[in-house]
Design a protein around this motif. Structure first.
Motif, PDB file in Angstrom:
ATOM      1  N   VAL A 184       1.049   1.003 -14.276  1.00 31.51           N
ATOM      2  CA  VAL A 184       0.173   1.519 -13.220  1.00 31.51           C
ATOM      3  C   VAL A 184       0.359   0.703 -11.940  1.00 31.51           C
ATOM      4  O   VAL A 184       1.032  -0.323 -11.920  1.00 31.51           O
ATOM      5  CB  VAL A 184      -1.309   1.487 -13.657  1.00 31.51           C
ATOM      6  CG1 VAL A 184      -1.541   2.442 -14.826  1.00 31.51           C
ATOM      7  CG2 VAL A 184      -1.727   0.065 -14.038  1.00 31.51           C
ATOM      8  N   HIS A 185      -0.267   1.189 -10.883  1.00 28.66           N
ATOM      9  CA  HIS A 185      -0.294   0.487  -9.600  1.00 28.66           C
ATOM     10  C   HIS A 185      -1.728   0.037  -9.362  1.00 28.66           C
ATOM     11  O   HIS A 185      -2.681   0.798  -9.608  1.00 28.66           O
ATOM     12  CB  HIS A 185       0.161   1.421  -8.477  1.00 28.66           C
ATOM     13  CG  HIS A 185       0.243   0.759  -7.137  1.00 28.66           C
ATOM     14  ND1 HIS A 185       1.171  -0.211  -6.836  1.00 28.66           N
ATOM     15  CD2 HIS A 185      -0.492   0.935  -6.004  1.00 28.66           C
ATOM     16  CE1 HIS A 185       1.013  -0.613  -5.585  1.00 28.66           C
ATOM     17  NE2 HIS A 185       0.011   0.066  -5.068  1.00 28.66           N
ATOM     18  N   CYS A 186      -1.894  -1.194  -8.890  1.00 28.65           N
ATOM     19  CA  CYS A 186      -3.223  -1.786  -8.783  1.00 28.65           C
ATOM     20  C   CYS A 186      -3.497  -2.302  -7.381  1.00 28.65           C
ATOM     21  O   CYS A 186      -2.575  -2.665  -6.645  1.00 28.65           O
ATOM     22  CB  CYS A 186      -3.361  -2.950  -9.769  1.00 28.65           C
ATOM     23  SG  CYS A 186      -2.864  -2.587 -11.456  1.00 28.65           S
TER      24      CYS A 186
ATOM     25  N   ALA B 250       9.199  -0.499   4.027  1.00 25.24           N
ATOM     26  CA  ALA B 250       8.510   0.501   3.215  1.00 25.24           C
ATOM     27  C   ALA B 250       9.362   0.911   2.016  1.00 25.24           C
ATOM     28  O   ALA B 250       8.853   1.072   0.898  1.00 25.24           O
ATOM     29  CB  ALA B 250       8.164   1.719   4.062  1.00 25.24           C
ATOM     30  N   GLN B 251      10.662   1.071   2.240  1.00 30.27           N
ATOM     31  CA  GLN B 251      11.539   1.439   1.131  1.00 30.27           C
ATOM     32  C   GLN B 251      11.527   0.361   0.055  1.00 30.27           C
ATOM     33  O   GLN B 251      11.441   0.653  -1.141  1.00 30.27           O
ATOM     34  CB  GLN B 251      12.978   1.636   1.634  1.00 30.27           C
ATOM     35  CG  GLN B 251      13.972   1.847   0.504  1.00 30.27           C
ATOM     36  CD  GLN B 251      15.398   2.021   0.978  1.00 30.27           C
ATOM     37  OE1 GLN B 251      15.952   3.095   0.856  1.00 30.27           O
ATOM     38  NE2 GLN B 251      15.985   0.967   1.530  1.00 30.27           N
ATOM     39  N   SER B 252      11.600  -0.894   0.476  1.00 29.44           N
ATOM     40  CA  SER B 252      11.649  -1.981  -0.508  1.00 29.44           C
ATOM     41  C   SER B 252      10.361  -2.066  -1.308  1.00 29.44           C
ATOM     42  O   SER B 252      10.379  -2.359  -2.513  1.00 29.44           O
ATOM     43  CB  SER B 252      11.939  -3.314   0.184  1.00 29.44           C
ATOM     44  OG  SER B 252      10.826  -3.781   0.930  1.00 29.44           O
ATOM     45  N   LYS B 253       9.226  -1.798  -0.662  1.00 34.53           N
ATOM     46  CA  LYS B 253       7.945  -1.865  -1.364  1.00 34.53           C
ATOM     47  C   LYS B 253       7.740  -0.655  -2.283  1.00 34.53           C
ATOM     48  O   LYS B 253       7.164  -0.791  -3.370  1.00 34.53           O
ATOM     49  CB  LYS B 253       6.812  -1.974  -0.355  1.00 34.53           C
ATOM     50  CG  LYS B 253       6.806  -3.261   0.449  1.00 34.53           C
ATOM     51  CD  LYS B 253       6.400  -4.458  -0.398  1.00 34.53           C
ATOM     52  CE  LYS B 253       7.520  -5.333  -0.842  1.00 34.53           C
ATOM     53  NZ  LYS B 253       7.055  -6.491  -1.637  1.00 34.53           N
ATOM     54  N   ALA B 254       8.215   0.514  -1.859  1.00 31.50           N
ATOM     55  CA  ALA B 254       8.197   1.674  -2.755  1.00 31.50           C
ATOM     56  C   ALA B 254       9.071   1.399  -3.968  1.00 31.50           C
ATOM     57  O   ALA B 254       8.728   1.754  -5.105  1.00 31.50           O
ATOM     58  CB  ALA B 254       8.680   2.922  -2.022  1.00 31.50           C
TER      59      ALA B 254
ATOM     60  N   ASN C 216       0.850  -1.187   0.000  1.00 32.19           N
ATOM     61  CA  ASN C 216       0.000   0.000   0.000  1.00 32.19           C
ATOM     62  C   ASN C 216       0.888   1.241   0.000  1.00 32.19           C
ATOM     63  O   ASN C 216       0.947   1.985   0.980  1.00 32.19           O
ATOM     64  CB  ASN C 216      -0.925  -0.015   1.220  1.00 32.19           C
ATOM     65  CG  ASN C 216      -1.993   1.062   1.139  1.00 32.19           C
ATOM     66  OD1 ASN C 216      -2.336   1.531   0.065  1.00 32.19           O
ATOM     67  ND2 ASN C 216      -2.513   1.442   2.286  1.00 32.19           N
ATOM     68  N   VAL C 217       1.626   1.437  -1.097  1.00 37.39           N
ATOM     69  CA  VAL C 217       2.618   2.495  -1.160  1.00 37.39           C
ATOM     70  C   VAL C 217       1.971   3.873  -1.230  1.00 37.39           C
ATOM     71  O   VAL C 217       0.831   4.024  -1.641  1.00 37.39           O
ATOM     72  CB  VAL C 217       3.554   2.308  -2.370  1.00 37.39           C
ATOM     73  CG1 VAL C 217       4.381   1.057  -2.209  1.00 37.39           C
ATOM     74  CG2 VAL C 217       2.760   2.265  -3.666  1.00 37.39           C
ATOM     75  N   ARG C 218       2.750   4.880  -0.844  1.00 37.93           N
ATOM     76  CA  ARG C 218       2.288   6.265  -0.893  1.00 37.93           C
ATOM     77  C   ARG C 218       3.151   7.033  -1.888  1.00 37.93           C
ATOM     78  O   ARG C 218       4.302   6.674  -2.145  1.00 37.93           O
ATOM     79  CB  ARG C 218       2.432   6.939   0.470  1.00 37.93           C
ATOM     80  CG  ARG C 218       1.860   6.172   1.630  1.00 37.93           C
ATOM     81  CD  ARG C 218       1.963   6.993   2.919  1.00 37.93           C
ATOM     82  NE  ARG C 218       3.273   7.609   3.072  1.00 37.93           N
ATOM     83  CZ  ARG C 218       4.314   7.019   3.667  1.00 37.93           C
ATOM     84  NH1 ARG C 218       4.200   5.791   4.119  1.00 37.93           N
ATOM     85  NH2 ARG C 218       5.467   7.650   3.806  1.00 37.93           N
ATOM     86  N   PRO C 219       2.602   8.116  -2.450  1.00 35.24           N
ATOM     87  CA  PRO C 219       3.409   8.923  -3.370  1.00 35.24           C
ATOM     88  C   PRO C 219       4.687   9.467  -2.739  1.00 35.24           C
ATOM     89  O   PRO C 219       5.648   9.741  -3.442  1.00 35.24           O
ATOM     90  CB  PRO C 219       2.459  10.063  -3.753  1.00 35.24           C
ATOM     91  CG  PRO C 219       1.091   9.499  -3.566  1.00 35.24           C
ATOM     92  CD  PRO C 219       1.208   8.574  -2.379  1.00 35.24           C
TER      93      PRO C 219
ATOM     94  N   SER D  27       2.667  -2.702 -10.957  1.00 37.75           N
ATOM     95  CA  SER D  27       2.852  -3.080  -9.559  1.00 37.75           C
ATOM     96  C   SER D  27       1.491  -3.262  -8.914  1.00 37.75           C
ATOM     97  O   SER D  27       0.489  -2.677  -9.373  1.00 37.75           O
ATOM     98  CB  SER D  27       3.665  -2.021  -8.807  1.00 37.75           C
ATOM     99  OG  SER D  27       3.023  -0.756  -8.855  1.00 37.75           O
ATOM    100  N   VAL D  28       1.443  -4.073  -7.873  1.00 41.50           N
ATOM    101  CA  VAL D  28       0.163  -4.347  -7.226  1.00 41.50           C
ATOM    102  C   VAL D  28       0.304  -4.340  -5.710  1.00 41.50           C
ATOM    103  O   VAL D  28       1.364  -4.663  -5.169  1.00 41.50           O
ATOM    104  CB  VAL D  28      -0.431  -5.708  -7.668  1.00 41.50           C
ATOM    105  CG1 VAL D  28      -0.581  -5.784  -9.173  1.00 41.50           C
ATOM    106  CG2 VAL D  28       0.408  -6.869  -7.166  1.00 41.50           C
ATOM    107  N   HIS D  29      -0.783  -3.960  -5.060  1.00 36.75           N
ATOM    108  CA  HIS D  29      -0.931  -4.143  -3.615  1.00 36.75           C
ATOM    109  C   HIS D  29      -1.912  -5.289  -3.424  1.00 36.75           C
ATOM    110  O   HIS D  29      -3.086  -5.162  -3.774  1.00 36.75           O
ATOM    111  CB  HIS D  29      -1.467  -2.870  -2.977  1.00 36.75           C
ATOM    112  CG  HIS D  29      -1.853  -3.018  -1.532  1.00 36.75           C
ATOM    113  ND1 HIS D  29      -1.151  -3.803  -0.641  1.00 36.75           N
ATOM    114  CD2 HIS D  29      -2.895  -2.483  -0.818  1.00 36.75           C
ATOM    115  CE1 HIS D  29      -1.720  -3.739   0.548  1.00 36.75           C
ATOM    116  NE2 HIS D  29      -2.776  -2.965   0.461  1.00 36.75           N
ATOM    117  N   PRO D  30      -1.462  -6.436  -2.891  1.00 38.98           N
ATOM    118  CA  PRO D  30      -2.364  -7.579  -2.787  1.00 38.98           C
ATOM    119  C   PRO D  30      -3.409  -7.451  -1.690  1.00 38.98           C
ATOM    120  O   PRO D  30      -4.405  -8.183  -1.688  1.00 38.98           O
ATOM    121  CB  PRO D  30      -1.420  -8.741  -2.501  1.00 38.98           C
ATOM    122  CG  PRO D  30      -0.248  -8.109  -1.818  1.00 38.98           C
ATOM    123  CD  PRO D  30      -0.095  -6.744  -2.448  1.00 38.98           C
TER     124      PRO D  30
END
Length: 290
Positions: free
Chosen positions: A251-253, A168-172, A142-145, A194-197
């Motif tokens: 995109v991010h999904c 958080a860094q790795s997921k960004a 659930n990354v942030r801008p 990229s996706v947030h499961p």
């Protein structure tokens, strides 16, 4: 069918025929990686699971090959066994582990979650070129801008280690990686997303105590997950949806839909260059052979 947070892996691939296509899934030994690999195999794909211990892996219709993303030499060896890849799901990950160093002092979460997948995708580039409308899915979060990359200290060597900041860094980085890969791959018919499961209980939480998960509101005192948690079948749905939906690119999904989040293109390109330097790999991907 309308897809949402309750959609399952089986829902996404219902009626989808992947015969003749080859899918690579990292971290397929458990959790959403295992569900994804099984679902792709049922849909007719030839599925290769990248796992650390193939001898302990048993999933009908799926071939397991050794892959340790913390070991870049082993990443290259795995990729050398793959001649074609139509789908690459970079699913493996580690979360909130104690400070751990691998290779030449790399911080484990950045090394496995991002750099290992960066190196794997680069090594699989010829196989992706050999595929048909190949797609790479980076499993982020659930990354942030404004999710930070520690450009001058990605390995947390200059100060106290923060396991959640490292995660958080790795997921960004996963989201930034997919955004720039899509730019590089699009001229050759290779796309990325990229996706947030979503939140769910899997072995990803192995480094958290029960008390920590209760304090975070993830489970109650009896171990029951929070109401917003997904099942593993639901958690695998978005990465499969991204893998088989041609319009999903760059995109991010989340919840089988495109989110408003868009990684900064300059940061995405900067991370690509940094990742190439940290792994000793070229910062460009070769053009397809003519």
């Amino acid at each position: 069918m309308t897809f949402d947070a309750t959609t399952t892996a089986a829902d996404v691939l219902a009626g989808v025929d992947l015969t003749g296509r080859t899918a690579i899934v990292t971290g397929a030994a458990s959790g959403i990686g295992r569900v994804s690999a099984a679902a792709l195999a049922r849909a007719g794909a030839t599925v290769v699971a990248g796992v650390r211990d193939p001898a302990a892996f048993d999933l009908p219709g799926v071939e397991a090959r050794r892959l340790d993303l913390a070991d870049l030499a082993q990443v290259a060896a795995f990729a050398a066994t793959v001649g074609r890849a139509d789908i690459l799901i970079n699913n493996a990950g580690v979360m909130a582990c104690p400070e751990t160093r691998v290779g030449p002092g790399r911080e484990l979460q950045f090394a496995v979650n991002h750099l290992g997948h960066f190196a794997l995708t680069a090594a699989l580039w010829p196989a992706l070129r050999s595929g048909t409308d190949a797609v790479v899915v980076a499993v982020s979060s659930n990354v942030r801008p404004d999710a930070p990359i520690r450009w001058d200290d990605p390995y947390f060597t200059a100060g106290p280690y923060d396991r959640w900041a490292a995660y958080a860094q790795s997921k960004a980085a996963n989201a930034l990686f997919a955004a720039h890969l899509d730019v590089l791959g699009r001229p050759y018919g290779i796309r990325a997303a990229s996706v947030h499961p979503g939140a769910m209980l899997t072995p990803l939480q192995r480094h958290l105590t029960r008390d920590e998960m209760v304090a975070a509101g993830w489970i109650d005192a009896d171990g029951r997950p929070a109401e917003y948690f997904k099942t593993v079948e639901q958690g695998a749905a978005t990465q499969l949806w991204a893998a088989v939906t041609p319009s999903v690119a760059g995109v991010h999904c989340a919840d089988c839909a495109v989110t408003p989040f868009r990684p900064d293109p300059a940061d995405a390109a900067r991370l690509w260059d940094l990742s190439a330097r940290l792994t000793g790999l070229p910062d460009t991907l070769p053009a397809p052979a003519r």
